[in-house]
Scaffold this active site. Structure first.
Site, PDB file in Angstrom:
ATOM      1  N   SER A 121      -6.433  -3.208   7.840  1.00 27.57           N
ATOM      2  CA  SER A 121      -5.682  -3.167   6.586  1.00 27.57           C
ATOM      3  C   SER A 121      -4.195  -3.011   6.889  1.00 27.57           C
ATOM      4  O   SER A 121      -3.819  -2.486   7.935  1.00 27.57           O
ATOM      5  CB  SER A 121      -6.164  -1.996   5.722  1.00 27.57           C
ATOM      6  OG  SER A 121      -7.548  -2.098   5.483  1.00 27.57           O
ATOM      7  N   CYS A 144      -8.806  -2.285  -0.790  1.00 28.69           N
ATOM      8  CA  CYS A 144      -7.644  -3.128  -1.109  1.00 28.69           C
ATOM      9  C   CYS A 144      -7.817  -3.850  -2.442  1.00 28.69           C
ATOM     10  O   CYS A 144      -7.223  -4.907  -2.673  1.00 28.69           O
ATOM     11  CB  CYS A 144      -7.371  -4.115   0.023  1.00 28.69           C
ATOM     12  SG  CYS A 144      -7.121  -3.273   1.595  1.00 28.69           S
ATOM     13  N   ARG A 146       3.207   3.144  -0.146  1.00 25.85           N
ATOM     14  CA  ARG A 146       3.142   1.879   0.595  1.00 25.85           C
ATOM     15  C   ARG A 146       2.753   0.760  -0.360  1.00 25.85           C
ATOM     16  O   ARG A 146       2.282   1.003  -1.478  1.00 25.85           O
ATOM     17  CB  ARG A 146       2.118   1.982   1.737  1.00 25.85           C
ATOM     18  CG  ARG A 146       0.721   2.241   1.263  1.00 25.85           C
ATOM     19  CD  ARG A 146      -0.353   2.041   2.313  1.00 25.85           C
ATOM     20  NE  ARG A 146      -1.635   2.543   1.812  1.00 25.85           N
ATOM     21  CZ  ARG A 146      -2.407   1.906   0.953  1.00 25.85           C
ATOM     22  NH1 ARG A 146      -2.049   0.723   0.464  1.00 25.85           N
ATOM     23  NH2 ARG A 146      -3.547   2.443   0.544  1.00 25.85           N
TER      24      ARG A 146
END
EC number: 2.3.1.181
Length: 216
Positions: free
Chosen positions: A137, A168, A70
């Site tokens: 997120s 992140c 991702r």
């Protein structure tokens, strides 16, 4: 199939089999395949996005780390967090990637408003925030004009594992969850989230299933 949606409620699952199933679904779908959303809670796992750097893994301990495909950097998934995977044909919906990200952020913002929680997106860091603390997120991948991966919304979970990483890629990023601000169940949030999604992306027919995707 343009305005039809199948929502799969998958319950508690390990990360890797669901990730592999998303790949299989995306590889095998065609222009007639209806869009799907998969709702799942994962067993504890850290996932590294394509932009992930090893230095953002501070002290993972006994929680496994999976290298994912991702977008974005490292995050944590665990019980009490609602993960929603969006398997959407963007060409059919005439959506660009940035538009889809904005739709998903708005989807979460509208869902939280149901619980009198004011939240916002940030231009510098995808996701949804409550007063600079991250509550959701976001990380996507696009292949063949179709999206997979999605969002992770903290509902009622142990947030301590986030202290073992730079969430992140941001050192010191504070996390927050819905239950810190409003008493709520996972099922309630799921229901509102899907209602908001159907409105935002203009689906006319929605079907629910508790069966996992089987490509055979």
């Amino acid at each position: 199939m343009e305005n039809q949606l199948l929502v799969r409620r998958l319950g508690r699952q390990d990360y890797t089999p669901v990730w592999q199933a998303m790949h299989q679904f995306t590889d095998q779908r065609d222009s007639t395949t209806r869009d799907e959303v998969w709702l799942v809670e994962h067993n504890p796992v850290f996932t590294q996005g394509q932009a992930g750097k090893a230095e953002h893994l501070l002290n993972t301990g006994d929680i496994p780390v999976v290298q994912s495909d991702r977008g974005g950097q490292v995050t944590y998934h665990g019980p009490g967090q609602l993960v929603a995977y969006f398997l959407i044909d963007l060409r059919r919906k005439k959506l660009g990637v940035r538009e889809l990200v904005t739709h998903i952020e708005n989807l979460v913002i509208h869902t939280l408003k149901h619980y009198q929680i004011e939240s916002a997106a940030r231009p510098d860091a995808p996701g949804v925030y409550v007063k600079n603390r991250k509550i959701c997120s976001l990380g996507l991948r696009i292949r063949k004009g179709c999206s997979f991966h999605g969002l992770a919304l903290n509902i009622q979970m142990d947030l301590a594992p986030f202290l073992r990483i730079n969430p992140c890629g941001y050192a010191g990023m504070e996390m927050i969850q819905v239950s810190d601000l409003h008493p709520v169940s996972m099922e309630q949030v799921e229901k509102v989230l899907i209602q908001e999604l159907v409105t935002l992306l203009d689906y006319e027919q929605v079907e629910f299933s508790t069966e996992a995707y089987n490509h055979e």
